[in-house]
Structure formats: structure tokens, C-alpha cells
Design a protein around this motif. Structure first.
Motif, PDB file in Angstrom:
ATOM      1  N   PRO A 198       0.831  -1.218   0.000  1.00 44.82           N
ATOM      2  CA  PRO A 198       0.000   0.000   0.000  1.00 44.82           C
ATOM      3  C   PRO A 198       0.864   1.268   0.000  1.00 44.82           C
ATOM      4  O   PRO A 198       1.954   1.291   0.573  1.00 44.82           O
ATOM      5  CB  PRO A 198      -0.817  -0.134   1.289  1.00 44.82           C
ATOM      6  N   ASN A 199       0.346   2.293  -0.672  1.00 44.40           N
ATOM      7  CA  ASN A 199       0.996   3.616  -0.739  1.00 44.40           C
ATOM      8  C   ASN A 199       2.360   3.595  -1.436  1.00 44.40           C
ATOM      9  O   ASN A 199       3.188   4.490  -1.214  1.00 44.40           O
ATOM     10  CB  ASN A 199       1.150   4.228   0.668  1.00 44.40           C
ATOM     11  N   SER A 200       2.622   2.576  -2.238  1.00 44.55           N
ATOM     12  CA  SER A 200       3.902   2.518  -2.965  1.00 44.55           C
ATOM     13  C   SER A 200       3.863   3.484  -4.144  1.00 44.55           C
ATOM     14  O   SER A 200       2.831   3.645  -4.795  1.00 44.55           O
ATOM     15  CB  SER A 200       4.165   1.107  -3.485  1.00 44.55           C
ATOM     16  N   ARG A 201       5.007   4.102  -4.416  1.00 41.83           N
ATOM     17  CA  ARG A 201       5.126   4.972  -5.584  1.00 41.83           C
ATOM     18  C   ARG A 201       5.859   4.272  -6.725  1.00 41.83           C
ATOM     19  O   ARG A 201       5.930   4.779  -7.837  1.00 41.83           O
ATOM     20  CB  ARG A 201       5.848   6.272  -5.209  1.00 41.83           C
ATOM     21  N   SER A 202       6.438   3.110  -6.434  1.00 41.72           N
ATOM     22  CA  SER A 202       7.098   2.307  -7.469  1.00 41.72           C
ATOM     23  C   SER A 202       6.994   0.843  -7.078  1.00 41.72           C
ATOM     24  O   SER A 202       6.778   0.514  -5.902  1.00 41.72           O
ATOM     25  CB  SER A 202       8.573   2.712  -7.629  1.00 41.72           C
ATOM     26  N   HIS A 203       7.149  -0.027  -8.070  1.00 42.93           N
ATOM     27  CA  HIS A 203       7.037  -1.472  -7.797  1.00 42.93           C
ATOM     28  C   HIS A 203       7.711  -2.252  -8.914  1.00 42.93           C
ATOM     29  O   HIS A 203       7.686  -1.838 -10.078  1.00 42.93           O
ATOM     30  CB  HIS A 203       5.572  -1.887  -7.698  1.00 42.93           C
ATOM     31  N   SER A 204       8.308  -3.376  -8.554  1.00 44.50           N
ATOM     32  CA  SER A 204       8.906  -4.284  -9.545  1.00 44.50           C
ATOM     33  C   SER A 204       8.184  -5.616  -9.508  1.00 44.50           C
ATOM     34  O   SER A 204       7.827  -6.105  -8.429  1.00 44.50           O
ATOM     35  CB  SER A 204      10.400  -4.497  -9.254  1.00 44.50           C
ATOM     36  N   CYS A 205       7.981  -6.188 -10.668  1.00 44.90           N
ATOM     37  CA  CYS A 205       7.245  -7.446 -10.778  1.00 44.90           C
ATOM     38  C   CYS A 205       8.012  -8.392 -11.702  1.00 44.90           C
ATOM     39  O   CYS A 205       8.530  -7.972 -12.743  1.00 44.90           O
ATOM     40  CB  CYS A 205       5.846  -7.173 -11.328  1.00 44.90           C
ATOM     41  N   LEU A 206       8.097  -9.663 -11.317  1.00 44.18           N
ATOM     42  CA  LEU A 206       8.807 -10.685 -12.094  1.00 44.18           C
ATOM     43  C   LEU A 206       7.785 -11.680 -12.645  1.00 44.18           C
ATOM     44  O   LEU A 206       6.948 -12.182 -11.898  1.00 44.18           O
ATOM     45  CB  LEU A 206       9.828 -11.411 -11.219  1.00 44.18           C
ATOM     46  N   LEU A 207       7.872 -11.967 -13.934  1.00 44.65           N
ATOM     47  CA  LEU A 207       6.923 -12.882 -14.577  1.00 44.65           C
ATOM     48  C   LEU A 207       7.674 -13.941 -15.368  1.00 44.65           C
ATOM     49  O   LEU A 207       8.762 -13.685 -15.885  1.00 44.65           O
ATOM     50  CB  LEU A 207       5.997 -12.121 -15.532  1.00 44.65           C
ATOM     51  N   SER A 208       7.074 -15.119 -15.465  1.00 42.81           N
ATOM     52  CA  SER A 208       7.683 -16.181 -16.283  1.00 42.81           C
ATOM     53  C   SER A 208       6.591 -16.975 -16.970  1.00 42.81           C
ATOM     54  O   SER A 208       5.430 -16.955 -16.566  1.00 42.81           O
ATOM     55  CB  SER A 208       8.544 -17.113 -15.415  1.00 42.81           C
ATOM     56  N   GLY A 209       6.974 -17.691 -18.016  1.00 50.08           N
ATOM     57  CA  GLY A 209       6.024 -18.517 -18.740  1.00 50.08           C
ATOM     58  C   GLY A 209       6.684 -19.203 -19.915  1.00 50.08           C
ATOM     59  O   GLY A 209       7.902 -19.110 -20.112  1.00 50.08           O
ATOM     60  N   VAL A 210       5.872 -19.897 -20.688  1.00 53.47           N
ATOM     61  CA  VAL A 210       6.349 -20.603 -21.877  1.00 53.47           C
ATOM     62  C   VAL A 210       5.482 -20.173 -23.048  1.00 53.47           C
ATOM     63  O   VAL A 210       4.255 -20.276 -22.994  1.00 53.47           O
ATOM     64  CB  VAL A 210       6.285 -22.130 -21.696  1.00 53.47           C
ATOM     65  N   PHE A 211       6.118 -19.660 -24.090  1.00 54.11           N
ATOM     66  CA  PHE A 211       5.412 -19.252 -25.318  1.00 54.11           C
ATOM     67  C   PHE A 211       5.224 -20.479 -26.207  1.00 54.11           C
ATOM     68  O   PHE A 211       6.000 -21.436 -26.127  1.00 54.11           O
ATOM     69  CB  PHE A 211       6.232 -18.178 -26.046  1.00 54.11           C
TER      70      PHE A 211
END
Length: 887
Positions: free
Chosen positions: A830-843
Motif C-alpha cells: 500500500p501507498n507505494s510509488r514504485s514497484h517491480s514485478c517478475l513474470l515467467s512462462g512458456v510461449f
């Protein structure tokens, strides 16, 4: 740093890998940085230390806040030096350190002083640094100086200001848009780079106003753009305006086409090529419009510059796919490129020639290609093989030379995909060209004598069993087939036994010889081989006499197996041994409903929102078994992904329908799960009519109706589409449920004999990019990221516009990409001004994809995002960016 002494006769192989920065440590360099504080500055020594610091920063070395601050304040003292080289290094290090807002103010006055200096080099670099480290408040203070710099007489200063404007447009668009007059003046500059940068900035300022862009293009195409780089940009913008203006006007003239054609006569090669490429890529381009572009590309084919030859032949290769006749005039020039030292140019030349060649040139082409094939990689060879197959189908009389060529390269070294492409090509030619059958079968027989791939051997043996008995002399193939029984593994031996049985069943004269061979197979050490031999001996008639084979036996050996394996397995499990033999005719041929499609509470179906985004393993297995049990889908290959059910009807309606999208390599199958919620009705011949007019890259190949849909008993109907060869085509489909309604007597439960045709409009369905991505997590994201090739990384920044919150933006992007969040990074504090997100998958195609997302607030509610992608295929990395850019 001095290079170590090496003896003259020493082995110097490692010298190429020597780096002057070898063994540099951050601590030691920070100690050296104290020279910045010396009263008597040594400009050369200071430049060397800054070079080391820049090297560490660019190698990913992280500096703590304290370390970065100390270095920054030390560097600011170097402004007192008058050494030009050192000053340029100071500008570089300040840019790389990216000081915080409270530190920027320390150097602002020095940079503003340099921005008004009489030394042009100071001015240009100071502008670049200030614009890199400044914020919106300071920008308003220096805006006046930047406007002056844009129209400065010195091109270096003007270019620096314009490039800074391009960068600032991403963060402070309102301020930069106020510079339009100055930028427009810079577009008329005589300096090539200034004109190029000014045009790029002016287009970015106006890019969201289609009318303004059209006016810009109109004015500049009439004017005099001197810079070749600016001319190339203008050609691209002109192409964009042509695309957006739609098709040709009623008079048949395309707007701005005359300008593109005039660029073909420009003195700069890059402008000529850009214009030719733009013309060839016009929508619905005619042969008349293509002619001048093809002419200049033909001239480039004989250029001494490899880059021009490559650009020309690649463009012609693309044109040949849609307008092969337009390229035929270039064939003589392209034939000379087959022996080009650059293998990429040679491969493109060959494949283009194969698409555009005439019947008289086939033999000559084959001779040239033969010498060339051994020098290229398998992926290029596959392209050549597919082009040869198309050519053979185009000119069937030339099948001998083309078939001989395919058989020769089949015996050469190569991987599985290459060999499979050749075998598939020969099989297609045998089926489509009757005269090629016998020679083609013999080529395949010779190949399996020394084939290392079990899959290909069994495929060829099966094909021999079907086509071999139909030839004039079937007996000549028996030796090749029986050799497999002695020399191959159990899988190939079993396939060879089945092929021998097919010859025995189809050719009565060969039956005694086949029986002798099958009896020898009874002593094989593999039970599958022995069982097949026993079965076929019994089926064909144990005495081996020359009699005609029963029709039932031929149907068993050559007919298609139309009973779903799931149903057969269930019937065999339920069969209880008794005096009565198991009757295969008792097995139902209809596809049974899936367990997950059993009736829900009062016929309600799970909604797409509440369902998981990808099917769990048990569900995926059930889907795959169901699809494989339908013969028409059996050759679609392995199922890649099944979507969650998507509702196509509202709740509480008379018919409940949802759809599951099954994604294969080349096909998409829609499984419509239907439920009849009206007790007094029986629905028959239920099918969904799908309109794919808004999905041009899909073509319907098969539809399987549902014979009967009683009350509250779920059933399925299927529609299959073949995809185009694009990476991941998307489209929108409209659906209408069609059926025959029969009234049901509530007391007896029997339906009327006569029914009425009816239809029911369903919701539209979309296939989107996320459907081609499977959510697969990784346990250690960092290790997985570093294990992928850094060259495959693609990085870009995007403005997501106003959003309710950072969390909403994160969820929107995750859903758009269809990837699996890793390490809990989908949760935004909550109340974050920035954020990092990690995603993975198979195309699709089993290509691993990893994504790093960095979000930040850019104003009150506007959100900016940095997207970094790594994958096992560069094209997939680019495609992920395309999804975000178009989403």
C-alpha cells in the motif's frame, strides 16, 4: 594501463582476449578516486580513474548511496580543470551516476555556466547532462536556453538540444511541445544531423494528431529535405500516412506515391532503398507501382557492398511471396548471388529464385544449389527444401531432377528437423504427382537403410504399407522392409511387421512369401513384435495360400480407427470374461462428456472470471484425451494450452454455453460446452456457426456437431481453425448456436419425431496474445534470468496513462501478457510509488520467457513502466513488447 611484456616467440593466442580493465576492483578504484581532491589536478590520471568508474557502472557494479555521493562530490571539483578531455569525462560520469534531486543542485550552476560557454563542446555536453539529470522544476528555468540552443548555428549544440528534447518528451511532454516553432525552424537547417533530429522530434510532438502529421508530411514532401537520414524518416512517415489514409482513391492514384517514386532517384543509397522498401510494403500494391522499386533493387543486387546486396535480395524475397512475376526480371542477377561469400545473401537468393523461376531454369538451379547446400546451416536448408517442394508442385514435369536432389541431400549429414522436412516433401510429391511414386518410394527405402531417427523410419514404413502395394512391382520393397526386422530397434521392427502384413493383405501373390517372413518374426525378443506377427498371421489366414484377402481384414489393416480410445479403454475395463467374446461394435463411437462438464448446480456453468487462468494438470490431461479421441484432431500434434471456460451466455438463460480455447502449434480448437435447461425440449444436431470475418488469419477446417442434447445433460460441439504462420495471430469470432428443437412429452419422456430448426445468438469470442502463453513459474528467477542469453534481452519504456492505482496497473499488465508472477511480486504494498514485478512462462513452441516489470508514478495518477524481456527466441522477446505496445 600498460600491456604486459610478451616474448616474441610466445604463443599470443590469448592476447585478443586481454582487457585493460582485467582485475579491477571497486574498492581499489574508489581509493584511486581520491586524486580528484588533489590541489594540483593530473588531468590524464583523473580521466583514467573516471574510465574505470564508468567501466564498473556499465558492468552492473552497484554503488552504495554513500559511495555514489562521495564520488559525485569529488567529481564536481574537477570543473575547475580547463582540460577539454577531462571535462567530457566529467559530463559522462555525472550522467551515469544519476545524482538525486538534492545533489543535482550542486552541479546545476556549473552546468548552466557551461551551457552558456563560448566553447561549443562544453555547451553541447552540458545540455545533454542537464536534461538527463534535471526535473520539471529546473527544466522551466533552463527552457529559454534550450530553445536558443535548438536554433544555434553550431550543429553539435543544436543536435544536443534536439536529442535532449526527444528524451524529455517522455517525462515532460507539455514543456517540450512549447518548442514547436524552434523545432520547425531547425527542420530547415542545412546540417544533416540537425535536420534528422528535428524531424524526429517534430513528428513525436505531433504523433497523436493524425491531421497534423499529414500536414507535416505534405509540407516536407514539397520542400527540400537535404539530409539523407531525415529523408529516410520522412519516407517512413509518408508510408504511415498512406496506410492510415486507406486504399487508393477513386481515380486510382495513391496519395504521396509520386514522392516515394521520386526518392528512388535520390543520390543517397539509403534513401533509395528506404523508398523501394516502402513501395513494396504498400497495402494492395499493384504491378505498375512495384516496377520502379524492383528496378532499383535489381541494380543493388550487383552492388559491391554486401549490405546493399543483402537488403535488396531480402526485400525481393518478401515481394516474391505475393508478386512472384514482378521479381522474375531479377532472376539472372540473383543467380550470380548463389555463389556469394555471404551465406545469408546466397540463401535468400536461392529461395527467391525457387519462388520465381520458370520451368526451363529448374535444372540449372539444381546444379547451383547442390554445391551450396553443404555450406549452410540446417535451418537454411529447411527453407530451401520447402521452396523446392513448392517448385515441384508448380512444375510437375520436373519431378525427376527435384526428387533426385531431395534424395541426395537426404543421404547427407543433418538433424531431425532437416531430414523430416525432406521426407515430408517426398511424401507430398508422391501423393500429388502420380509419376513420381515409384522413384520416390525407392528413395525412401534407401533412406531407411541408414536412418538414425525412429520416428522417420516408422513414418516411412507406414507410408510404404499404404502406397507400396499399389505400385507395378510391390515385391521389390519387401527386402527393404524385412531388413528393418533384423537391424532396427523394437519400435521400428513392430512397424515393419505391420507393413509386411499390409503387403500380404493387398497383394495376394506375395502372401506365401509374407507368411514365411512373419513366422520368423514369432521368435523376436520383443513381445510387441511377436504379438503383431501372431495377430497378422491369424488375420490373414494361417496356411498362407494364394487366396483373396477378406474385405474385413483389409478394412482392419487399411481402414481408419473411428472408435475413441477413451471409450475403448473404458469398455475393456468394464468387460467381464465370459463365454461371450468382447464385441468391439458395442463400444460407443460418440465422444463422452468430460467429468468437469458434469451437471453443475441447476445447469449453471463456472464463469470465466472465477475460473483459473490456465487449466490444472488433471483437467489439461482430460482435455488432451478428449481431443485425441476425435480422429480429425489426432494429427494436430500435442496440445499446448487449454484456456479457462469463457461464458457465451448470460446466467439463467434457456441454453448455457461456454467455450474452451485449445491451442495447438498450427490450429485452434473451440470446444463449446452446451447445456439445455428446458425440460420439455430435446435439441438435436447442435452446432455453433462461427463467423471469422474479423479474424482473417484463421480459416475453418472442421466442425463436429453434437447429435443430441437432452435436458440438463452437458455435451460438446467442436469447431477447429487453422492459424496463419504468424507468431501468434489474434482475432474476434461471432457465434450462433444452431439446432433442431423437438418437444418432449413430460409424462413419457419421449420426444416428437418432427422438429423445428432454431438458432440462438451467443456472445463474441476473442483469441488474444495471452492464449499463446502458458503460465509456468520458476523457483529461482535470478538464476533463470542469467541462464538466458543477454543478447535476447529487449528493453523499452511505456506510458500506461492514468490509472486508479499502481496495483491496478500491475494486474492489467499481468493479465495482458498471461504470464505467471514469481516470488510474490504481483502484490503491491500500500501507498507505494514504485514497484517491480517478475513474470515467467512458456510461449507456444516451448519457448521460455522471463519478464521484469518496473512501475512508477509519473504525475498524480499517470503510471510509467519499464519492460525487460529475455527469452530463448529473439522474435518472442520482440513479440512481448508488441503485445504491450498494442495493448
Amino acid at each position: 594501463m600498460a600491456q604486459p611484456l610478451v616474448k616474441k616467440d610466445d604463443d599470443r593466442d590469448d592476447e585478443a582476449e586481454y582487457s585493460p580493465f582485467l582485475g579491477i576492483e571497486k574498492g581499489a578504484v574508489l581509493q584511486e578516486a581520491r586524486v580528484f581532491n588533489d590541489p594540483q589536478l593530473d588531468a590524464r590520471r583523473c580521466s583514467q580513474v573516471i574510465t574505470k568508474l564508468l567501466y564498473l557502472l556499465n558492468q552492473g557494479e552497484s554503488f552504495t548511496k554513500v559511495e555514489a555521493t562521495e564520488v559525485f562530490f569529488s567529481v564536481t571539483k574537477l570543473f575547475q580543470s580547463r582540460d577539454l578531455g577531462l571535462r567530457r569525462m566529467v559530463y559522462l560520469i555525472i550522467k551515469e551516476l544519476s545524482p538525486s534531486a538534492d545533489e543535482v543542485i550542486i552541479v546545476t550552476s556549473s552546468l548552466m555556466k557551461d551551457m552558456n560557454s563560448k566553447t561549443d563542446m562544453y555547451r553541447a555536453n552540458a545540455i545533454r547532462v542537464l536534461c538527463r539529470i534535471t526535473d520539471g522544476t529546473l527544466l522551466t528555468q533552463i527552457e529559454r536556453y534550450l530553445k536558443q540552443a535548438i536554433v544555434d548555428k553550431n550543429p553539435v549544440v543544436a543536435s544536443a538540444a534536439l536529442v535532449s528534447g526527444i528524451h524529455l518528451l517522455q517525462t515532460n511532454p507539455e514543456i517540450v511541445k512549447r518548442w514547436s516553432n524552434e523545432v520547425q525552424e531547425a527542420v530547415q537547417s542545412r546540417a544533416a544531423l540537425v535536420q534528422f533530429h528535428a524531424l524526429a522530434l517534430l513528428h513525436q510532438i505531433r504523433q497523436n494528431d493524425r491531421l497534423a502529421v499529414s500536414k507535416l508530411v505534405t509540407s516536407l514532401t514539397r520542400g527540400n529535405v537535404r539530409s539523407p537520414l531525415a529523408q529516410c524518416l520522412l519516407i517512413r512517415y509518408t508510408s504511415q500516412v498512406i496506410r492510415e489514409s486507406g486504399n487508393n482513391t477513386q481515380s486510382g492514384d495513391r496519395p504521396f506515391y509520386d514522392y516515394l517514386e521520386s526518392c528512388l532517384r535520390h543520390k543517397s543509397e539509403m534513401v533509395i532503398f528506404e523508398a523501394a522498401k516502402a513501395i513494396t510494403e504498400l497495402n494492395g500494391v499493384t504491378s505498375r507501382e512495384l516496377t520502379p522499386a524492383i528496378t532499383v533493387l535489381q541494380l543493388f543486387l550487383s552492388s559491391s557492398k554486401p549490405v546493399l546486396r543483402f537488403a535488396a535480395v531480402r526485400t525481393l524475397n518478401k515481394v516474391a511471396m505475393t508478386h512472384p512475376m514482378a521479381v522474375t526480371n531479377c532472376n539472372i542477377d540473383m543467380e550470380s548471388l548463389i555463389s556469394d561469400q555471404n551465406r545469408s545473401i546466397a540463401t535468400l537468393a536461392i529461395t527467391t529464385l525457387l519462388k520465381t523461376g520458370n520451368e526451363s531454369s529448374v535444372d540449372r538451379l539444381m546444379k547451383q544449389i547442390t554445391n551450396f547446400m553443404s555450406d549452410i546451416a540446417d535451418e537454411f536448408k529447411i527453407v530451401v527444401v520447402e521452396a523446392i517442394r513448392s517448385l515441384c508442385l508448380k512444375f510437375p514435369l520436373k519431378y525427376r531432377s527435384l526428387m533426385n536432389f531431395l534424395s541426395n541431400i537426404l543421404r547427407e549429414e543433418g538433424g531431425f528437423d532437416f531430414k523430416k522436412a525432406i521426407v515430408d516433401s517426398i511424401v507430398i510429391l508422391i501423393r500429388d504427382i502420380p509419376d513420381a511414386k515409384e522413384s520416390g518410394l525407392l528413395h525412401l527405402c534407401e533412406f531407411i537403410e541408414d536412418c538414425e531417427f525412429t520416428y522417420l523410419s516408422t513414418q516411412i514404413l507406414h507410408f510404404l504399407g499404404v502406397e507400396g502395394p499399389k505400385t507395378s512391382d510391390p515385391s521389390k520393397y519387401i527386402r527393404y522392409i524385412y531388413n528393418r526386422v533384423h537391424l532396427e530397434n523394437a519400435t521400428v521392427r513392430a512397424s515393419a511387421v505391420s507393413t509386411l502384413a499390409k503387403f500380404g493383405a493387398a497383394v495376394d501373390e506375395l502372401k506365401p512369401r509374407i507368411f514365411v517372413l512373419l513366422r520368423r518374426c514369432l521368435f523376436d525378443n520383443d513381445d510387441e513384435v511377436r504379438d503383431r506377427a501372431t495377430l497378422y498371421l491369424s488375420t490373414l489366414g494361417g496356411d498362407g495360400s494364394v487366396v483373396e484377402t477378406d474385405k474385413d481384414v483389409k478394412d482392419f489393416l487399411f481402414g481408419s480407427f473411428d472408435i475413441p480410445l477413451v471409450n475403448l479403454e473404458t469398455s475393456l475395463k468394464n468387460y467381464e470374461p465370459s463365454d461371450e467374446a468382447f464385441d468391439i461394435n458395442s463400444v460407443a463411437k460418440d465422444v463422452k462428456s468430460l467429468p468437469l462438464a458434469e451437471k453443475k448446480a441447476q445447469g449453471k456453468k463456472p464463469t470465466g472470471l472465477g475460473a483459473p487462468s490456465s487449466a490444472p494438470p488433471s483437467t489439461a490431461d482430460a482435455y488432451e484425451r478428449l481431443l485425441l479421441s476425435i480422429p480429425e484432431f489426432a494429427n494436430f500434434g500435442k496440445l499446448f494450452k487449454s484456456s479457462a471456460p469463457v461464458e457465451l451466455t448470460e446466467a439463467e438463460t434457456e441454453y448455457a454455453v461456454n467455450v474452451v480455447k485449445h491451442i495447438f502449434d498450427r490450429h485452434v480448437v473451440f470446444q463449446y460446452n452446451c447445456t439445455n435447461t428446458i425440460p420439455e425440449q430435446l435439441l438435436e444436431d447442435v452446432i455453433v456457426i462461427v463467423d471469422a470475418s474479423e479474424a482473417e488469419e484463421f480459416s475453418e477446417v472442421f466442425a463436429k456437431p453434437l447429435r443430441s442434447l437432452p435436458y440438463d445433460s452437458p455435451g460438446q460441439t467442436f469447431v477447429a481453425f487453422e492459424k496463419s504462420e504468424g507468431l501468434a495471430p489474434a482475432g474476434k469470432f461471432s457465434n450462433i448456436l444452431k439446432f433442431i428443437v423437438k418437444e418432449v412429452d413430460p409424462t413419457t419422456g419421449e420426444a416428437d419425431d418432427d422438429g423445428v430448426e432454431d438458432e440462438y445468438q451467443l456472445e463474441d469470442l476473442e483469441v488474444v496474445a495471452a492464449d499463446y502463453i502458458l503460465k509456468v513459474g520458476v523457483s529461482n528467477f535470478r538464476n533463470a534470468w542469467e541462464s538466458l542469453d543477454p543478447d535476447s534481452e529487449r528493453v523499452d519504456e511505456y506510458g500506461l496513462g492514468p490509472r486508479e492505482s499502481l496495483a491496478e496497473a500491475v494486474n492489467t499488465v499481468i493479465n495482458l501478457l498471461g504470464l505467471q508472477p514469481c516470488e510474490g511480486t504481483e502484490v503491491v504494498p500500500p501507498n507505494s510509488r514504485s514497484h517491480s514485478c517478475l513474470l515467467s512462462g512458456v510461449f507456444i513452441g516451448n519457448v521460455k520467457v522471463l519478464v521484469r516489470l518496473s512501475f512508477g508514478l509519473d504525475g498524480p495518477k499517470d503510471i510509467a513502466m519499464k519492460l525487460s524481456v529475455r527469452s530463448e527466441d529473439d522474435a518472442v522477446s520482440d513479440f512481448i513488447h508488441e503485445i504491450v505496445a498494442s495493448g
